[in-house]
Write a protein that holds these residues in place. Sequence first.
Motif, PDB file in Angstrom:
ATOM      1  N   GLY A   1       1.554 -41.272  -4.811  1.00 31.74           N
ATOM      2  CA  GLY A   1       1.474 -39.836  -4.607  1.00 31.74           C
ATOM      3  C   GLY A   1       0.868 -39.438  -3.288  1.00 31.74           C
ATOM      4  O   GLY A   1       1.062 -38.312  -2.799  1.00 31.74           O
ATOM      5  N   VAL A   2       0.120 -40.354  -2.678  1.00 31.85           N
ATOM      6  CA  VAL A   2      -0.521 -40.056  -1.397  1.00 31.85           C
ATOM      7  C   VAL A   2       0.504 -39.881  -0.283  1.00 31.85           C
ATOM      8  O   VAL A   2       0.269 -39.170   0.694  1.00 31.85           O
ATOM      9  CB  VAL A   2      -1.536 -41.165  -1.054  1.00 31.85           C
ATOM     10  N   PHE A   3       1.678 -40.491  -0.438  1.00 32.94           N
ATOM     11  CA  PHE A   3       2.692 -40.411   0.621  1.00 32.94           C
ATOM     12  C   PHE A   3       3.179 -38.983   0.834  1.00 32.94           C
ATOM     13  O   PHE A   3       3.632 -38.645   1.938  1.00 32.94           O
ATOM     14  CB  PHE A   3       3.868 -41.332   0.290  1.00 32.94           C
ATOM     15  N   ASP A   4       3.122 -38.164  -0.188  1.00 29.75           N
ATOM     16  CA  ASP A   4       3.546 -36.774  -0.038  1.00 29.75           C
ATOM     17  C   ASP A   4       2.434 -35.893   0.518  1.00 29.75           C
ATOM     18  O   ASP A   4       2.640 -34.695   0.740  1.00 29.75           O
ATOM     19  CB  ASP A   4       4.006 -36.212  -1.388  1.00 29.75           C
ATOM     20  N   ILE A   5       1.248 -36.468   0.717  1.00 28.86           N
ATOM     21  CA  ILE A   5       0.117 -35.729   1.296  1.00 28.86           C
ATOM     22  C   ILE A   5      -0.074 -36.129   2.748  1.00 28.86           C
ATOM     23  O   ILE A   5      -0.221 -35.270   3.627  1.00 28.86           O
ATOM     24  CB  ILE A   5      -1.170 -36.001   0.488  1.00 28.86           C
ATOM     25  N   LEU A   6      -0.059 -37.435   3.006  1.00 31.41           N
ATOM     26  CA  LEU A   6      -0.225 -37.952   4.373  1.00 31.41           C
ATOM     27  C   LEU A   6       1.165 -38.042   4.993  1.00 31.41           C
ATOM     28  O   LEU A   6       1.801 -39.099   5.016  1.00 31.41           O
ATOM     29  CB  LEU A   6      -0.928 -39.302   4.338  1.00 31.41           C
ATOM     30  N   ILE A   7       1.640 -36.925   5.512  1.00 31.63           N
ATOM     31  CA  ILE A   7       3.058 -36.768   5.822  1.00 31.63           C
ATOM     32  C   ILE A   7       3.400 -37.037   7.286  1.00 31.63           C
ATOM     33  O   ILE A   7       4.568 -36.942   7.669  1.00 31.63           O
ATOM     34  CB  ILE A   7       3.540 -35.357   5.439  1.00 31.63           C
ATOM     35  N   TYR A   8       2.401 -37.400   8.102  1.00 31.53           N
ATOM     36  CA  TYR A   8       2.666 -37.593   9.531  1.00 31.53           C
ATOM     37  C   TYR A   8       2.388 -39.035   9.947  1.00 31.53           C
ATOM     38  O   TYR A   8       1.256 -39.408  10.237  1.00 31.53           O
ATOM     39  CB  TYR A   8       1.811 -36.642  10.368  1.00 31.53           C
ATOM     40  N   ASP A   9       3.438 -39.853   9.969  1.00 33.94           N
ATOM     41  CA  ASP A   9       3.271 -41.229  10.431  1.00 33.94           C
ATOM     42  C   ASP A   9       2.995 -41.277  11.936  1.00 33.94           C
ATOM     43  O   ASP A   9       2.248 -42.138  12.411  1.00 33.94           O
ATOM     44  CB  ASP A   9       4.522 -42.049  10.116  1.00 33.94           C
TER      45      ASP A   9
END
Length: 473
Positions: A312-320
């Motif tokens: 679920g963190v991938f949808d929060i930390l959205i800027y690689d």
Amino acid sequence: MHKHFPDPERRLADLICNAAPDFTEAEMSNAARHFADLIGVAFAASNEPSVGTVAGLCQDASGTVASARIWGTDRRLALPDAGLVNAYAAHWHDFDDDETDITMAHLTVTAMTAAAVVGDSRPGISGAAVLQAYLVGTEVATFIGRLIIPRHYLSGWHSSATLGAFAACAAAGRLLGLDVDGMRNALGMVASFAAGIRSNFGSQTKPLQVGQAVAKGIFAAQCAAAGLQSAAGSLLGSTGYVAMQGGDLTRVGALLAAFGEPYGFSAGGMIIKAYPCCTAPHSAIWGVLKLATQHRIYAGDVDGIICNIDPGVFDILIYDRPETPGQAKFSLPFTLAAAAVFGRLGVEEFTDATLRDPLVRHVMERVSVVHDPDLPRGPSGISVSSRVALIHRDGRRFEVYCPAIPGSIGNPLSDAALLAKFASCAAGSMDADQAKRLFGLLLSTAARQDFSELADELVPSPPGAIVGAVHPL
């Protein structure tokens, strides 16, 4: 003896206005620590251009309009505008506390800002009353959060802004003296105002959403105090806010019975941040710093960083590959790389210069992420734990499991660490002695007979000015 209200909205309103369970000494003391932290992070953003822009769009209060100060200044604005500007500043660096176990929301910036603004608007409101209003406001957000989280957050809503509007309304309405009917009307109104979307993370609209939550919460309470009404059921009815968010209305009665028993504020999910960025990577940042220190690994030695995080963190930390400091606060590669390169992660690391730093960019390219659905989760549905491995250029691999975020109940910040954070944040507004004194005054908020006098202290004196005694830490 308070009346029993079978209508759940009126029962909630009664809990806010009259029947909230007593507050423990520990809860009041902890509330003051969170207030002190809030003021510190607001000072940290006081010179940011966009804070000045938002403040410049607000007119000075005039005549008999109820008003409060922009923290750190003598400028007074109407209460909703003061709430907007102060909350915008306090959330600008994403350094304010966060509740990750139930609500996935920054609660103090909404509930406490609203309480502090109203407390500054009129003499005679005690510091204890302001802290109590703050605790009740956070409990209202937690109550609604238990009904609609995680679906609400995972659907893309910014719960700091949505739940925060209810928190601000409850805190402000309690201090404005609303009765049960008035509070029910206020909650129904703010149900129409509560908004904010996670797609704005990494932009200046994220703190603006939080500021608007405070402004609308205060405004709803003021409208109710002036006699305006909302439709019954707008919050907890079959077509109300909770139902529209997919909440389970069958749980309302049980959750009302458990309101404040104990307060969600003390349940373990409230985190005073150690790093000025989204909370989601904090445990991993801590892991990188721990491994680098423990094994004397320098940035040039890092051949790779492997981080296991909740899906679920991938949808929060959205800027690689962030392009602005704001986006960098929501970037796992940047936050881990910057921590590895500089051996710390503070406000000064989130700059354009750091984004362009060749070594930071080099380490960012060596960050790899693993989806780990087995990390422990709370009711929020998203784990903030992580596993981190640093790969040395000589092939050695060092690993650490990071179960608790720094500043959480499992890894708390000491008073000394919190003071250091406060002084660092306030360094642009006051010297170290002044910061220590103000921090002590904020910790003793509950002892203040008149909160507005404490608000006077938020206007810094010239460096070197003679000030009063320091509260012992």
